[in-house]
Write a protein that holds these residues in place. Structure first.
Motif, PDB file in Angstrom:
ATOM      1  N   ASP A 130      39.211  33.242   4.649  1.00 43.07           N
ATOM      2  CA  ASP A 130      39.548  33.674   3.299  1.00 43.07           C
ATOM      3  C   ASP A 130      38.382  34.460   2.703  1.00 43.07           C
ATOM      4  O   ASP A 130      37.326  33.885   2.420  1.00 43.07           O
ATOM      5  CB  ASP A 130      39.883  32.459   2.414  1.00 43.07           C
ATOM      6  CG  ASP A 130      40.498  32.889   1.090  1.00 43.07           C
ATOM      7  OD1 ASP A 130      40.078  33.942   0.549  1.00 43.07           O
ATOM      8  OD2 ASP A 130      41.404  32.199   0.593  1.00 43.07           O
ATOM      9  N   PRO A 131      38.555  35.793   2.536  1.00 43.39           N
ATOM     10  CA  PRO A 131      37.438  36.610   2.036  1.00 43.39           C
ATOM     11  C   PRO A 131      37.107  36.346   0.570  1.00 43.39           C
ATOM     12  O   PRO A 131      36.157  36.928   0.052  1.00 43.39           O
ATOM     13  CB  PRO A 131      37.940  38.046   2.240  1.00 43.39           C
ATOM     14  CG  PRO A 131      39.422  37.944   2.244  1.00 43.39           C
ATOM     15  CD  PRO A 131      39.760  36.599   2.819  1.00 43.39           C
ATOM     16  N   VAL A 137      30.240  30.397  -1.118  1.00 45.63           N
ATOM     17  CA  VAL A 137      29.077  30.873  -0.353  1.00 45.63           C
ATOM     18  C   VAL A 137      27.860  30.981  -1.282  1.00 45.63           C
ATOM     19  O   VAL A 137      26.750  30.568  -0.936  1.00 45.63           O
ATOM     20  CB  VAL A 137      29.382  32.243   0.304  1.00 45.63           C
ATOM     21  CG1 VAL A 137      28.139  32.848   0.940  1.00 45.63           C
ATOM     22  CG2 VAL A 137      30.496  32.088   1.338  1.00 45.63           C
ATOM     23  N   GLY A 191      32.156  37.481   6.744  1.00 45.26           N
ATOM     24  CA  GLY A 191      32.818  37.012   7.961  1.00 45.26           C
ATOM     25  C   GLY A 191      33.452  38.125   8.781  1.00 45.26           C
ATOM     26  O   GLY A 191      33.994  37.871   9.854  1.00 45.26           O
ATOM     27  N   SER A 261      31.552  32.896  16.372  1.00 48.82           N
ATOM     28  CA  SER A 261      31.160  32.211  15.139  1.00 48.82           C
ATOM     29  C   SER A 261      30.669  30.843  15.541  1.00 48.82           C
ATOM     30  O   SER A 261      31.385  30.098  16.218  1.00 48.82           O
ATOM     31  CB  SER A 261      32.369  32.035  14.213  1.00 48.82           C
ATOM     32  OG  SER A 261      32.664  33.247  13.587  1.00 48.82           O
ATOM     33  N   GLU A 265      24.355  29.444  13.823  1.00 50.79           N
ATOM     34  CA  GLU A 265      23.926  30.774  13.391  1.00 50.79           C
ATOM     35  C   GLU A 265      23.135  30.736  12.085  1.00 50.79           C
ATOM     36  O   GLU A 265      22.171  31.461  11.927  1.00 50.79           O
ATOM     37  CB  GLU A 265      25.139  31.690  13.224  1.00 50.79           C
ATOM     38  CG  GLU A 265      25.596  32.276  14.547  1.00 50.79           C
ATOM     39  CD  GLU A 265      26.937  32.975  14.434  1.00 50.79           C
ATOM     40  OE1 GLU A 265      27.545  32.949  13.346  1.00 50.79           O
ATOM     41  OE2 GLU A 265      27.377  33.532  15.444  1.00 50.79           O
ATOM     42  N   LEU A 280      32.611  27.775   6.028  1.00 52.74           N
ATOM     43  CA  LEU A 280      33.093  26.845   5.006  1.00 52.74           C
ATOM     44  C   LEU A 280      34.601  26.647   5.084  1.00 52.74           C
ATOM     45  O   LEU A 280      35.357  27.590   5.353  1.00 52.74           O
ATOM     46  CB  LEU A 280      32.705  27.365   3.624  1.00 52.74           C
ATOM     47  CG  LEU A 280      31.189  27.575   3.429  1.00 52.74           C
ATOM     48  CD1 LEU A 280      30.905  28.228   2.077  1.00 52.74           C
ATOM     49  CD2 LEU A 280      30.429  26.250   3.567  1.00 52.74           C
ATOM     50  N   ASP A 306      35.941  39.510  14.578  1.00 52.45           N
ATOM     51  CA  ASP A 306      34.980  38.842  13.698  1.00 52.45           C
ATOM     52  C   ASP A 306      35.709  37.928  12.704  1.00 52.45           C
ATOM     53  O   ASP A 306      35.403  36.738  12.584  1.00 52.45           O
ATOM     54  CB  ASP A 306      34.148  39.910  12.967  1.00 52.45           C
ATOM     55  CG  ASP A 306      32.916  39.338  12.310  1.00 52.45           C
ATOM     56  OD1 ASP A 306      32.691  38.110  12.415  1.00 52.45           O
ATOM     57  OD2 ASP A 306      32.156  40.111  11.688  1.00 52.45           O
ATOM     58  N   THR A 310      35.853  33.490  12.773  1.00 54.91           N
ATOM     59  CA  THR A 310      35.569  32.605  11.644  1.00 54.91           C
ATOM     60  C   THR A 310      36.811  31.757  11.316  1.00 54.91           C
ATOM     61  O   THR A 310      36.723  30.536  11.180  1.00 54.91           O
ATOM     62  CB  THR A 310      35.144  33.431  10.407  1.00 54.91           C
ATOM     63  OG1 THR A 310      34.134  34.371  10.806  1.00 54.91           O
ATOM     64  CG2 THR A 310      34.623  32.552   9.301  1.00 54.91           C
TER      65      THR A 310
HETATM   66  P1  AMP Z   1      30.817  34.520  10.825  1.00 52.61           P
HETATM   67  O1  AMP Z   1      29.373  34.449  11.166  1.00 52.61           O
HETATM   68  O2  AMP Z   1      31.478  35.782  11.191  1.00 52.61           O
HETATM   69  O3  AMP Z   1      31.578  33.335  11.254  1.00 52.61           O
HETATM   70  O4  AMP Z   1      30.910  34.551   9.243  1.00 52.61           O
HETATM   71  C1  AMP Z   1      30.377  33.543   8.460  1.00 52.61           C
HETATM   72  C2  AMP Z   1      30.168  34.115   7.090  1.00 52.61           C
HETATM   73  O5  AMP Z   1      31.433  34.389   6.508  1.00 52.61           O
HETATM   74  C3  AMP Z   1      29.483  33.136   6.175  1.00 52.61           C
HETATM   75  O6  AMP Z   1      28.083  33.331   6.163  1.00 52.61           O
HETATM   76  C4  AMP Z   1      30.124  33.456   4.827  1.00 52.61           C
HETATM   77  O7  AMP Z   1      29.506  34.578   4.245  1.00 52.61           O
HETATM   78  C5  AMP Z   1      31.528  33.852   5.212  1.00 52.61           C
HETATM   79  N1  AMP Z   1      32.469  32.710   5.336  1.00 52.61           N
HETATM   80  C6  AMP Z   1      32.190  31.376   5.438  1.00 52.61           C
HETATM   81  N2  AMP Z   1      33.317  30.656   5.541  1.00 52.61           N
HETATM   82  C7  AMP Z   1      34.340  31.547   5.514  1.00 52.61           C
HETATM   83  C8  AMP Z   1      35.755  31.425   5.587  1.00 52.61           C
HETATM   84  N3  AMP Z   1      36.362  30.241   5.721  1.00 52.61           N
HETATM   85  N4  AMP Z   1      36.494  32.563   5.523  1.00 52.61           N
HETATM   86  C9  AMP Z   1      35.893  33.775   5.381  1.00 52.61           C
HETATM   87  N5  AMP Z   1      34.575  33.961   5.328  1.00 52.61           N
HETATM   88  C10 AMP Z   1      33.796  32.860   5.388  1.00 52.61           C
END
Ligand code: AMP
Ligand code: MG
Length: 366
Positions: A130-131, A137, A191, A261, A265, A280, A306, A310
């Motif tokens: 979910d963006p 965050v 994400g 993901s 990280e 999250l 990507d 996530t």
């Molecule tokens: P990634 O490393 O691609 O898994 O992205 C993680 C990043 O996406 C985090 O540092 C947040 O900025 C954001 N994020 C965290 N949880 C979510 C989620 N459930 N949906 C979308 N973006 C997220």
């Protein structure tokens, strides 16, 4: 031993060593000859952007062109960061967020497209990706100098602000418009942005007429063309329990993207040494604890991989596996805390590089 014996020993040694040297030399010549004819030594450079270390490797006959491609690639990555980051008040995303609950904000076509794709992935994962997790965050501050655990009341308020269905997109004339329906909502493209940047770099390379490259944006890998020597690319999947650069599994691929993901990280420890990572759960607001350590998506489009990596992480092993299996052209590798590696059947060529892990290609126990 007499002088004669010593000399004879040296002669015998030379007789053995000289042909060996010759063989090594020949194979060296052969290799360098091959690579010159097929396609050249790679030119590679590192770059810091999007909160991560990137490395782009270009296999091109003309070193000057390779250098130019690298320069343009890093400029593109910086542009994408400048428009999509949360952490710069001048970015397009920061403007959209400031206008939450109010007017539409006009953004670039590119930012509009990334938000559109993020919302599609959100729908596909039922909101696991979910963006609009921005408020969560920001409150957690994971990756910042000041991470903290939001209180219960605050968390309830924050969760109320997370809902990708409350992002409005509109096109009017030549304008690309975005609006968050309620005040204090916030987009966070963290994400998906790295994957999008990898796709953009691939376009730069294609546009410059180069046919073979490896794009690595902080572990988001995108392959352009095949390797010049015709062998498959060998892409390592990070061992979640070991130092950076230690791999559990090596995938042999001729093309595509590999995006992971993982809990390792970005994270912090609280006073009682509990670890909180950066992926999250949009429904309870906490870092996802579901037994997974990482999810890797293998497909063609890197932004899609990507976002999915996530989202599939949030869905967990069973629901994530089911989703991946329902998507054509998408495969995944799940690594669990109990050192199991689940690989969907479309991934056929790999090597286990840490024998403490066990591979399964089905969810059923054998
Ligand atoms: P990634 O490393 O691609 O898994 O992205 C993680 C990043 O996406 C985090 O540092 C947040 O900025 C954001 N994020 C965290 N949880 C979510 C989620 N459930 N949906 C979308 N973006 C997220
Ligand atoms: Mg992601």
């Amino acid at each position: 031993m007499s002088k004669y014996h010593i000399l004879r020993s040296i002669n015998v040694l030379l007789l053995i060593i000289l042909p060996l040297l010759f063989i090594i030399n020949c194979s060296d010549n052969k290799n360098s000859h091959n690579s010159a004819a097929v396609s050249h030594n790679p030119t590679a450079k590192n770059h810091l952007a999007l909160g991560t270390a990137s490395r782009v490797t270009i296999y091109d006959q003309e070193p000057a062109r390779a250098e130019e491609i690298l320069k343009r690639s890093f400029t593109r990555i910086d542009e994408i960061e400048a428009s999509m980051t949360l952490y710069n008040s001048g970015s397009e995303i920061a403007r959209v967020n400031r206008n939450a609950g109010g007017q539409f904000t006009s953004v670039s076509e590119e930012t509009f497209l990334v938000i559109t794709q993020a919302l599609e992935i959100a729908a596909q994962t039922g909101g696991a990706f979910d963006p609009t997790v921005g408020p969560l965050v920001k409150a957690w501050g994971i990756g910042s100098d000041n991470p903290m655990i939001p209180g219960e009341q605050e968390m309830a308020m924050l969760l109320d602000l997370v809902d990708y269905r409350e992002v409005e997109l509109s096109r009017e004339g030549g304008d690309y418009l975005v609006r968050l329906k309620r005040p204090d909502m916030m987009l966070d493209l963290g994400g998906i942005a790295k994957g999008y940047a990898a796709d953009a770099v691939k376009e730069v390379i294609t546009g410059m007429g180069s046919s073979s490259a490896l794009i690595n944006l902080g572990g988001n890998i995108l392959l352009k063309g095949s390797k010049p020597d015709g062998t498959p690319w060998r892409i390592g999947i990070q061992d979640p329990d070991a130092n950076r650069g230690a791999y559990v599994l090596i995938l042999n691929l001729t093309s595509g993207t590999v995006v992971t993901s993982g809990t390792y990280e970005r994270f912090f420890y609280d006073a009682s040494d509990q670890r909180f990572h950066h992926i999250l759960d949009p429904w309870d607001g906490y870092p996802v604890e579901n037994g997974l350590e990482s999810v890797t998506i293998v497909t063609e489009n890197s932004a899609y991989a990507d976002g999915l990596s996530t989202g599939v992480f949030v869905l967990g092993l069973e629901r994530g596996w089911e989703l991946v299996e329902s998507l054509p052209g998408v495969d995944a590798v799940f690594i669990t805390e109990d050192q199991m590696i689940y690989i969907t059947p479309g991934i056929t060529s790999y090597t286990l590089s840490n024998q403490e892990f066990t591979i399964r290609s089905t969810l059923q126990s054998p």
